[in-house]
Structures are given as structure tokens and as C-alpha cells.
Design an enzyme around this catalytic site. Sequence first.
Site, PDB file in Angstrom:
ATOM      1  N   CYS A 103       0.889  -1.164   0.000  1.00 48.58           N
ATOM      2  CA  CYS A 103       0.000   0.000   0.000  1.00 48.58           C
ATOM      3  C   CYS A 103       0.921   1.207   0.000  1.00 48.58           C
ATOM      4  O   CYS A 103       1.559   1.502   1.003  1.00 48.58           O
ATOM      5  CB  CYS A 103      -0.920   0.045   1.216  1.00 48.58           C
ATOM      6  SG  CYS A 103      -1.904   1.561   1.228  1.00 48.58           S
ATOM      7  N   CYS A 106      -0.562   4.186   2.513  1.00 44.60           N
ATOM      8  CA  CYS A 106      -0.583   4.007   3.970  1.00 44.60           C
ATOM      9  C   CYS A 106      -0.322   2.551   4.294  1.00 44.60           C
ATOM     10  O   CYS A 106       0.790   2.071   4.130  1.00 44.60           O
ATOM     11  CB  CYS A 106      -1.885   4.511   4.567  1.00 44.60           C
ATOM     12  SG  CYS A 106      -3.376   4.016   3.688  1.00 44.60           S
ATOM     13  N   SER A 107      -1.328   1.820   4.734  1.00 44.36           N
ATOM     14  CA  SER A 107      -1.059   0.441   5.132  1.00 44.36           C
ATOM     15  C   SER A 107      -2.272  -0.447   4.894  1.00 44.36           C
ATOM     16  O   SER A 107      -2.524  -1.361   5.659  1.00 44.36           O
ATOM     17  CB  SER A 107      -0.654   0.398   6.604  1.00 44.36           C
ATOM     18  OG  SER A 107      -1.678   0.969   7.392  1.00 44.36           O
ATOM     19  N   CYS A 108      -3.041  -0.184   3.842  1.00 46.70           N
ATOM     20  CA  CYS A 108      -4.206  -1.010   3.555  1.00 46.70           C
ATOM     21  C   CYS A 108      -3.761  -2.463   3.381  1.00 46.70           C
ATOM     22  O   CYS A 108      -2.781  -2.742   2.695  1.00 46.70           O
ATOM     23  CB  CYS A 108      -4.910  -0.517   2.294  1.00 46.70           C
ATOM     24  SG  CYS A 108      -5.524   1.161   2.495  1.00 46.70           S
TER      25      CYS A 108
HETATM   26 FE    FE Z   1      -3.379   2.086   2.827  1.00 43.73          FE
END
Ligand code: FE
Length: 202
Positions: A103, A106-108
Site C-alpha cells: 500500500c 498508507c497500510s491497507c
Molecule cells: Fe493504505
Amino acid sequence: MGHDHDNDLDPMTARVRALETILVEKGLVEAAAIDAIVETYEHKVGPRNGAKVVAKAWADPKFAGWLAEDATAAIASLGYTGRQGEHMRAVFNSPEQHHLVVCTLCSCYPWSVLGLPPVWYKSPPYRSRAVIDPRGVLAEFGVELLADTQIRVWDSTAELRYLVVPMRPAGTENLDEEGLADLVTRDSMIGTGLALSPGAKA
Ligand code: FE
């Protein structure tokens, strides 16, 4: 060892802690509710869910076809559903193509099948380098692909998250789904690893 500090939270963890403190102090959320969510994703949901999905796809071509066609529904049929109804897509590794998930924003991450993301998945170096130099990143994870295997990088979003189906290792013809699932590592479902071979596991 004996080198534990209490001030070495990574920046994201520190920010989350600070935010949590503010929300709790203002009475907007209950700490217990947050703890329950984290507990669920750390212990009840986890990469074992994804491993069962992969093992079933290896063992059952019909399920694999469904997973390729409509991963959200196929995964939900095993009882693993997303928190916010995000869609899942399964991408299948082959000798010709290796899939890697990141991602960049961000951190999906597909919580419903993999649990909480590892720290490195959220780190800026992984997020940028996975796109710029995926082969180099894979090498750091100890993954060496054939020179003519193409690497395809998938950028997760809040709406669409990816599950990599690693290649089924050789020598697994006699394993049942449970035995197969034991070979499916978390990293192999992100694309930063390969499934274990039965010998390596023993
Ligand atoms: Fe994300």
C-alpha cells in the site's frame, strides 16, 4: 537482550497511542472496545484464515476458479469477511508472473484473511521500494525468482485489497487441506515469500 526501552515506539505506533489516549480521555471511545478489536485481529483473525483460503484453492480447482472470479464472495463463503465491506482480489503466482502487494499511501491490508499487517509492511522504505525495485525487495526477503519471471506490484486501497495465492510447492500431492495450509506463510500471501516446501517445514 536486556535492552528494552519504553520510548522506542515506531512513529506510527506512537501516533496511534497518542490518538487513542485523546479519544479515551475525551470519552469518545472506550479503551476496552479498542482492546477488543486489537485482540480479535491479533489472535482470532490472522494469516491462518488466508492460509486456509490458499490451501482450498490448491486442493479444489472449482474453488480456485471462484476465488479468481470473485474473491470477496469465495473468501466470505469460508466465513472471512471484511470489517468495512472492502473488496478482495486474489492474484495467482505462476512461473511466468509473481505478484507483490503493497500500500503505497498508507497500510491497507486484507485484515480479514491476514490479520494485522507486519511492521515492515507499513514502513516507508517498503512502500516506496516495492514499487521502484520489487526484485531488490524480494531479494532482501530471501526470494529469488527466475530471471524471466515478471513481477507485478499491486497497490492496495481502502476499497480493494489483495491476497496472493502462492504456487503450490512440489511434493504436496498427498497432503490434505490442513497439511497444505501449514505450508502457507503470511509473507507468501503478500508476495514477499514463497510457500514452504514440505521438507523445509519438517
Ligand atoms: Fe493504505
